[in-house]
Design an enzyme around this catalytic site. Structure first.
Site, short mmCIF file in Angstrom:
data_model
loop_
_atom_site.label_atom_id
_atom_site.label_comp_id
_atom_site.label_asym_id
_atom_site.label_seq_id
_atom_site.Cartn_x
_atom_site.Cartn_y
_atom_site.Cartn_z
N LYS A 166 0.86 -1.18 0.00
CA LYS A 166 0.00 0.00 0.00
C LYS A 166 0.89 1.23 0.00
O LYS A 166 1.84 1.32 0.78
CB LYS A 166 -0.88 -0.02 1.27
CG LYS A 166 -1.77 1.19 1.42
CD LYS A 166 -3.23 0.85 1.09
CE LYS A 166 -4.06 2.08 0.77
NZ LYS A 166 -3.89 2.61 -0.58
N GLN B 241 7.59 3.81 3.58
CA GLN B 241 6.18 3.41 3.68
C GLN B 241 6.02 2.11 4.49
O GLN B 241 5.00 1.91 5.15
CB GLN B 241 5.62 3.23 2.26
CG GLN B 241 4.11 3.17 2.19
CD GLN B 241 3.47 4.56 2.13
OE1 GLN B 241 3.97 5.44 1.46
NE2 GLN B 241 2.37 4.74 2.83
N LYS C 227 6.02 3.24 8.06
CA LYS C 227 4.86 4.10 8.29
C LYS C 227 3.59 3.28 8.41
O LYS C 227 2.79 3.45 9.33
CB LYS C 227 4.73 5.08 7.12
CG LYS C 227 3.53 6.01 7.24
CD LYS C 227 3.28 6.82 5.97
CE LYS C 227 4.52 7.51 5.49
NZ LYS C 227 4.24 8.52 4.47
N LYS D 25 5.16 1.78 -3.34
CA LYS D 25 5.04 3.15 -3.87
C LYS D 25 5.21 3.08 -5.37
O LYS D 25 5.85 2.17 -5.90
CB LYS D 25 6.14 4.04 -3.26
CG LYS D 25 5.86 5.52 -3.37
CD LYS D 25 4.98 6.03 -2.25
CE LYS D 25 4.54 7.46 -2.51
NZ LYS D 25 3.82 8.04 -1.37
N GLY E 125 -3.13 8.22 -3.96
CA GLY E 125 -2.55 9.43 -4.56
C GLY E 125 -1.28 9.87 -3.85
O GLY E 125 -0.90 9.34 -2.80
N ASP E 126 -0.62 10.82 -4.42
CA ASP E 126 0.55 11.47 -3.82
C ASP E 126 0.73 12.77 -4.63
O ASP E 126 -0.24 13.23 -5.26
CB ASP E 126 1.78 10.55 -3.91
CG ASP E 126 2.97 11.06 -3.10
OD1 ASP E 126 2.96 10.91 -1.87
OD2 ASP E 126 3.91 11.63 -3.70
N THR F 183 -4.52 13.33 5.58
CA THR F 183 -3.09 13.49 5.85
C THR F 183 -2.84 14.80 6.61
O THR F 183 -2.13 14.82 7.62
CB THR F 183 -2.27 13.44 4.55
OG1 THR F 183 -2.65 12.27 3.82
CG2 THR F 183 -0.78 13.39 4.84
N ASN G 88 -2.65 19.03 -1.46
CA ASN G 88 -3.60 18.31 -0.62
C ASN G 88 -3.21 18.33 0.87
O ASN G 88 -4.02 18.69 1.72
CB ASN G 88 -3.71 16.87 -1.13
CG ASN G 88 -4.56 16.02 -0.22
OD1 ASN G 88 -4.05 15.28 0.61
ND2 ASN G 88 -5.87 16.15 -0.33
N SER H 191 -6.74 5.58 4.14
CA SER H 191 -6.85 4.73 2.95
C SER H 191 -7.19 3.30 3.37
O SER H 191 -7.99 2.62 2.71
CB SER H 191 -5.53 4.71 2.18
OG SER H 191 -5.42 5.83 1.35
#
Ligand code: NDP
Length: 443
Positions: free
Chosen positions: A89, A110, A113, A125, A164-165, A208, A239, A375
Site C-alpha cells: 500500500k 512506507q 509508516k 510506492k 494518490g501522492d 493526511t 492536498n 486509505s
C-alpha cells in the site's frame, strides 16, 4: 563492524546513483542500529538484508498521445517493497523529478509508516515522471489509462492498493480506477482516494493534513503546550498543506505563510484558506495569485519560506525542502515544534539540528501516516460494502494518530532516547514488520 553498518555499506554500494534512497536508508538504519545490533536474531534471520531489497520493482513504458496528436512516452514505476504485514500500500506520484531512487525511498519509508498505523498494510510506492501541470483533462486521462493498462496486472484489492501522492488527486485516481475496472471487469477496492460516489471514503481528502495536526497537537500536549494561539508556517499548497492549514486554524493557530514550487505568500492577518482552495483546487493556479484576493499579503519568489518567524513549522511540499540552514534559521526565530507533512522534507543535517536543539520534531513516517491509515479505512469500507460518516472516519483517524504518538514516544523512551521521535518511529515501525518476517520464514 556491526551488523547494521555492514548492511548499510553493502546496500549503498549495490544501489549507485540513488541519493534519495540512500538518504532514507542511512537515516533509518543508523537510528535502528542500537536496537537491532543488540538482538542477534535479526542478523540470523537476515532481516535487514531482506528489508532493504524490494520484493519486486516494476519499471514500464507509458506511451500516450498529446493534444497535438504526437506520441509521448513516460517511465512508469511500482515498487512492491514489503508485504509481511499486509498487501502493498502506498501512493502514486506524478512529477518530472520521479526516478527509481525517489520511488524506492518513498516505498522503504512506507513499510515502517504503514506498520505504525497498526493496520494490516505492507509497503509500496509508484509513479511516473509525467507532469500533469499544464496538461488538458484529456491528456491526463490518456496518460492515466495507459499507465493502468500496464499497472493493472500487478495490483489488486488483496495484492497492492495504490493511492494518490504529489500530482495524483481525485481526477487522476478517477481515470485510473475507470480503466482498471474496464480491463478486469470487477468493481473492487483496488485504489484509494476514490470519489465519494464510487467507493471513496469521507475524510480521506482531509486525512493526511488533519492527521498531521492531530499528531502535532498530541506531541505539544504531552509537553504542556498547545497549538492554540501559535503562529504556524505551512509549506506547499497541495492536498496535505491545505488540510493541515485548515485543521491548525480550527484549533486556534494562525497560519501566516504557504508556498508552491514558484514561491511563498506571507499574510500577517492569517491565510485565507477559501482563497487558497479556489486557486489550487478549482483553478489549478499558482500561489502568487493569492495577492489578488488579499492585497495586503506579500508574495516572494523562490525558496525562503523558512525565514518566516513561527512557533510551529509544517513542511508539506516535498523531499529535502528544508535544509540545515533553514533549520538553523527556524531555531534562531524561536520554533518550538516541527511536524513533517511531506515525506523526508528535512535533510539529514536539518533533522540533526532539530534533535540537537531539543525541538519537538515529528518525522513524516509518523506525522503523515493519517493519509494511509484512512486509505486502509477506505479499504475496510469497500470490503464491507459500507460507508462511514465523516465524523466516524475523523474520530478513527484521531484515535490512530494519538496511538501513533503514544507508540513512538514509548519506543523512544524505552531506547533511552526520550523525545527522539525519529528513533521512536523507526523502532516501533520496524519491530512489528521484523516479527512478521521471522514468523513467515525465509521468503
Ligand atoms: P500535491 O501535489 O497536492 O501538492 C504538492 C505541493 O508541494 C504543491 O503545492 C507543490 O507546488 C509543492 N511542491 C512540489 N514539489 C515542490 C518543490 N520541488 N519545491 C517546492 N514546492 C514543491 O501533493 P500532496 O500534498 O499530496 O503531497 C505533499 C507531500 O506529502 C509529499 O511529500 C507526499 O509524499 C506527502 N504525503 C502525501 C500524502 C497524501 O495523502 N496526499 C500522504 C502522506 C504523505 P507546485 O504545484 O508548484 O508543484
Amino acid at each position: 563492524m556491526s551488523y547494521t553498518q555492514k548492511v548499510l555499506d553493502a546496500t549503498i554500494q549495490k544501489n549507485p546513483g540513488e541519493p534519495e534512497f540512500v538518504q532514507a536508508l542511512t537515516e533509518i538504519l543508523s537510528t535502528l542500529a542500537p536496537f537491532v545490533d543488540a538482538r542477534p536474531e535479526y542478523e540470523k534471520h537476515g532481516i535487514l538484508e531482506r528489508l532493504v531489497e524490494p520484493e519486486r520493482a516494476i519499471i514500464f513504458r507509458v506511451p500516450w498521445v498529446d493534444d497535438a496528436g504526437k506520441v509521448q512516452v513516460n517511465k512508469g514505476y511500482r515498487v512492491q517493497y514489503n508485504s509481511a504485514i499486509g498487501p502493498y500500500k502506498g501512493g502514486i506520484r506524478f512529477h518530472p523529478s520521479v526516478s527509481l531512487s525517489i520511488i524506492k525511498f518513498l516505498g522503504f519509508e512506507q513499510i515502517l509508516k504503514n506498520s505504525l498505523t497498526g493496520l494490516p498494510i505492507g509497503g509500496g510506492k509508484g509513479g511516473s515522471d509525467f507532469d500533469p501541470k499544464g496538461k488538458s483533462d484529456r491528456e491526463v486521462m490518456a496518460f492515466c489509462q495507459s499507465f493502468v493498462t500496464e499497472l493493472y496486472r500487478h495490483i489488486g484489492a488483496d495484492t497492492d492498493v495504490p493511492a494518490g501522492d504529489i500530482g495524483v488527486g481525485a481526477r487522476e485516481i478517477g481515470f485510473m480506477y475507470g480503466q482498471y475496472k474496464r480491463i478486469v471487469n470487477r468493481f473492487e477496492g483496488v485504489l484509494t482516494g476514490k470519489g465519494i460516489v464510487y467507493g471513496g471514503s469521507l475524510a480521506r481528502k482531509e486525512a493526511t493534513g488533519f492527521g498531521l495536526v492531530y499528531l502535532v497537537e498530541e506531541m505539544l500536549k504531552a509537553h504542556k503546550k498547545t497549538l492554540k494561539g501559535k503562529t504556524v508556517v505551512v509549506s506547499g499548497s497541495g492536498n496535505v498543506a491545505i488540510y493541515a492549514c485548515q485543521k491548525a486554524q480550527s484549533l486556534g493557530a494562525k497560519v501566516v505563510a504557504m508556498s508552491d514550487s514558484g514561491g511563498y505568500i506571507f499574510d500577517a492577518d492569517g491565510i485565507d484558506l477559501v482563497a487558497v482552495k479556489e486557486i489550487k483546487e478549482v483553478k489549478r493556479g499558482r500561489i502568487s495569485d493569492y495577492v489578488s484576493y488579499r492585497p495586503a499579503a506579500v508574495y516572494t519568489e523562490g525558496k525562503g519560506i523558512w525565514g518566516v518567524k513561527c512557533d510551529v513549522a509544517l513542511p508539506c511540499a516535498t523531499q529535502n525542502e528544508l535544509t540545515e540552514a533553514d533549520a538553523k534559521l527556524l531555531v534562531k526565530n524561536g520554533v518550538i515544534a516541527v511536524g513533517e507533512g511531506a515525506n523526508m522534507p528535512s535533510t539529514l543535517e536539518a533533522t540533526e539540528v532539530f534533535l540537537s536543539k531539543k525541538i519537538l520534531f515529528a518525522p513524516g513516517k509518523a506525522a503523515n501516516a493519517g493519509g494511509v491509515a484512512t486509505s486502509a479505512l477506505e479499504m475496510s469500507q469497500n470490503s464491507m460494502r459500507l460507508s462511514w460518516t465523516f465524523d466516524e472516519v475523523d474520530q478513527k483517524l484521531k484515535a490512530i494518530m494519538a496511538s501513533i504518538y503514544a507508540n513512538i514516544a514509548a519506543a523512544a523512551k524505552e531506547a533511552g532516547l526520550e523525545d527522539n521521535f525519529v528513533a521512536g518511529a523507526n523502532i516501533a515501525g520496524f519491530k512489528k514488520v521484523a516479527e512478521a518476517m521471522i514468523a513467515q520464514g525465509t521468503v
